[in-house]
Write an enzyme that holds these catalytic residues in place. Structure first.
Site, PDB file in Angstrom:
ATOM      1  N   ARG A   1      81.667  36.567  42.261  1.00  0.00           N
ATOM      2  CA  ARG A   1      81.944  36.315  43.671  1.00  0.00           C
ATOM      3  C   ARG A   1      80.619  36.245  44.417  1.00  0.00           C
ATOM      4  NH1 ARG A   1      86.261  34.836  42.463  1.00  0.00           N
ATOM      5  NH2 ARG A   1      88.313  35.705  43.054  1.00  0.00           N
TER       6      ARG A   1
ATOM      7  N   HIS B   1      82.257  26.558  42.677  1.00  0.00           N
ATOM      8  CA  HIS B   1      83.284  27.540  42.270  1.00  0.00           C
ATOM      9  C   HIS B   1      84.243  26.931  41.238  1.00  0.00           C
ATOM     10  CE1 HIS B   1      85.542  31.414  43.601  1.00  0.00           C
ATOM     11  NE2 HIS B   1      85.758  31.143  42.326  1.00  0.00           N
TER      12      HIS B   1
END
Lengths: 312, 312
Positions: free
Chosen positions: B224, B272
């Protein structure tokens, strides 16, 4: 025991000193015209003039896995060619092939173009089931590459002269299964030795059979330039039949600066570095084999001894 | 049984139809304000307004492995969060990390610059013994990544909250071993969940400890954006302390078009996508867990149920 070193395009000194350290009893010198005949030689692309001096030569140790450059030499009858057997090369091959495969499968080049333009965009993920990988050659290098690829859950096909049982690899054996192997493979990895049978195997006729004849095949050549018919590749790429190629070896090396492969958008070129010879590992391996031979072990008990009839 | 689907930034229709096919007896709808309360929900970043409607909710199934976006929600007392457990993501993570690692270790970017200029040049091979890889987080994803990296003969360190025995991986456990783990690792791979303890873990103070404090560390963040203190990275790269970074996740996503990471020569950015949620695998896994719960299996017997105290 006398050992001579004859390395074209390589600095001989570290090899001579490394071999001296590994074989303290031996008389080890860099070859020069007129050097006395040796019992063993450590070579890379030696000239015929070198061989002509070596009437007593037993072992001709090549500092690479591919011995095609030695097979044209006229050798004394007792001389046997010994190639490197892994010596740290298989893991490099596995790395190189997995990197090229993942880069292509995951479309990292396309993502990179977007990234350099500051754009956050997605591409639809592709299914690894649609990317069966065919490994040509299942020797020490091919087996390691096949296992590394299988670990990423790609379907893996392996083509070999004799049957090879490798977990997770579907084995195709011999010339009669070659077309089925090509049809079942989308990414083709060449790890074959160069022999009269394999020279030019990556030619238009065969490349058209990849992926069941459908477009989208990909070629990774880490064996020898002689496997690829160079003029056949670009038309297949430009027609969209092949999606791309990663090439480490070429008919002429260094690849000439004006060769179209360098800058073709669907070709990635590296300068014959997919698996570099690691000097320390290679010296240890060659010294070990020489020690075994000198203690009475026969050539047939050593790994990597070349069968001249087979060509590798 | 009623199941509701609430997917921010994702098209819900294929999830609804896939879940209907997998769970034919259930009443499955896309959530809208005013929808009746459901027994289970399949979600991605749902708003608090969604949760406020779900007084009877038992299972809150996240369509990703990281549940940090759910932990700020106020849930009914009986609701349990369930994350995806692999579902095709671990192999993608292994691919992504191995690609980034090999690209860096083998200096393929530098070779590519030479290749595009038509130059056949060699770089001295580096020793993989000098590139120990440290994996932060040894859950389902971290374990698979660690094994994939170990297969390429890199030394592998793994840092985890509880002891984990993985072949070929040196395990460092808990906060007290963290500095030793950093010192023993040159390439740092972040696969941690976001918790109060791990937020900002990739900060200057810690990154300076990589590689025994010597320059040359490399960062791969696939967890993250909150793990990385973004402002700390570029000064360490520009000073030469860190050699580079491959980043798939960011504090703000999409990464703004003018963010300096996009074009920094030592940073590779991907949007991502290191491990995309695979819809079919995820639907099959979630449907299987819902079937198990409905047949009387308890949450504690399911993989991927989140411990709210632990935060993952």
């Amino acid at each position: 025991m006398r050992i001579t070193v004859c390395l074209t395009d390589n600095r001989p000194d570290p090899w001579v000193s490394g071999l001296r350290a590994a074989l303290p009893g031996a008389d080890i010198e860099n070859w020069e015209p007129g050097s006395p005949p040796a019992d063993h030689a450590v070579v890379w692309m030696p000239p015929q003039a070198f061989i002509d001096d070596q009437l007593a030569l037993r072992g001709l140790f090549n500092i690479g896995a591919g011995v095609d450059a030695l097979l044209g030499l006229k050798l004394p009858p007792q001389t046997r060619i010994v190639r490197l057997d892994d010596a740290g090369m298989s893991v490099q091959m596995a790395e190189y092939v997995c990197h090229a495969l993942i880069r292509h499968f995951r479309e990292f080049d396309a993502y990179e173009v977007e990234a350099r333009a500051g754009r956050w965009t997605f591409r639809k993920p592709r299914s690894r089931g649609d990317f069966p990988v065919g490994i040509m050659g299942l020797g020490v290098l091919g087996e390691r590459v096949a296992k590394a690829v299988a670990q990423f859950d790609f379907p893996v096909n392996g083509w070999s002269r004799t049957p090879k049982a490798i977990d997770g690899v579907r084995n195709f054996v011999g010339a009669e299964s070659f077309d089925d192997f090509l049809a079942a493979s989308r990414v083709l990895v060449c790890l074959l030795p160069v022999t009269p049978e394999t020279r030019g195997v990556l030619r238009c006729e065969n490349l058209l059979k990849l992926n069941g004849g459908k477009p989208g095949g990909y070629v990774i050549n880490v064996a020898r330039g002689a496997h690829l018919v160079e003029d056949d590749l670009i038309p297949l790429l430009d027609a969209g039949q092949l999606a791309g190629a990663t090439l480490d070896v070429f008919e002429q090396e260094p690849l000439p600066g004006d060769h179209p492969y360098w800058r073709h958008p669907k070709i990635n070129v590296t300068p014959h570095g997919s698996a570099r010879t690691l000097r320390d590992e290679s010296i240890a391996q060659i010294a070990g084999k020489i020690r075994a031979l000198e203690s009475g072990v026969g050539f047939d008990a050593l790994p990597g001894v070349v069968d001249a009839g087979r060509g590798y």
